[in-house]
Design an enzyme around this catalytic site. Structure first.
Site: not given
Ligand code: IDP
Length: 139
Positions: A10, A50, A58, A86, A103, A113, A116, A127
């Site tokens: 990212k 997304y 968010f 993962r 991470r 973070n 992805h 994807e």
């Molecule tokens: P993942 O990337 O670990 O699969 P997901 O829940 O699918 O997590 O969320 C997608 C992305 O959305 C996350 O990687 C992060 O960048 C963002 N995200 C998820 N939860 C939050 C939050 O509570 N605040 C801000 N960004 C978030």
């Protein structure tokens, strides 16, 4: 079973010149990078990618972060690649991520973070097809 999963390095990570460091963790874990391309996502691409999060508070911030700098899109191959990546990525919130995960090592926050990774084999296929043709993936 040999699988392929989809990865994005990212903008928070490309901005800090961490592509190589993240790839070292990926390869160190036994995942092979069989497709890779640096790309600046359009707003439409980021929104579509997304769209499952479209109703989350968010979403707007996530889309702006994803288009702020180039990303590196990747296809990773290994036995059980989806679950393996993962694990290598670590929890969404870096505060909860295990030691040694990408991470834990590099993420700035739950939003920024660093990576992805697909959450299922089915989504990996969807994807990968958004960013790669078969000719771009060399196993
Ligand atoms: P993942 O990337 O670990 O699969 P997901 O829940 O699918 O997590 O969320 C997608 C992305 O959305 C996350 O990687 C992060 O960048 C963002 N995200 C998820 N939860 C939050 C939050 O509570 N605040 C801000 N960004 C978030």
């Amino acid at each position: 079973m040999t699988e392929r999963t989809f990865s994005i390095i990212k903008p928070d990570a490309t901005r800090r010149n961490l592509t190589g460091a993240i790839n070292a963790v990926i390869e160190g874990a036994g995942l092979r990078i069989v497709g890779q391309r640096r790309v600046k996502l359009t707003e439409a691409q980021a929104k579509k990618f997304y769209e499952v999060h479209a109703e989350r508070p968010f979403y707007g911030e996530l889309v702006s972060q994803m288009i702020a700098e180039p990303v590196v899109v990747q296809v990773l191959e290994a036995e059980g690649a989806v679950a393996k990546y993962r694990e290598v990525m670590g929890a969404t919130n870096p505060n909860d991520a295990a030691e040694g995960t990408i991470r834990k090592l590099f993420a700035l926050s739950i939003g920024e973070n660093s990576v992805h990774g697909s959450d299922s084999l089915e989504n990996a296929g969807i994807e990968i097809a958004q960013f790669f043709t078969d000719a771009d993936i060399v196993g």
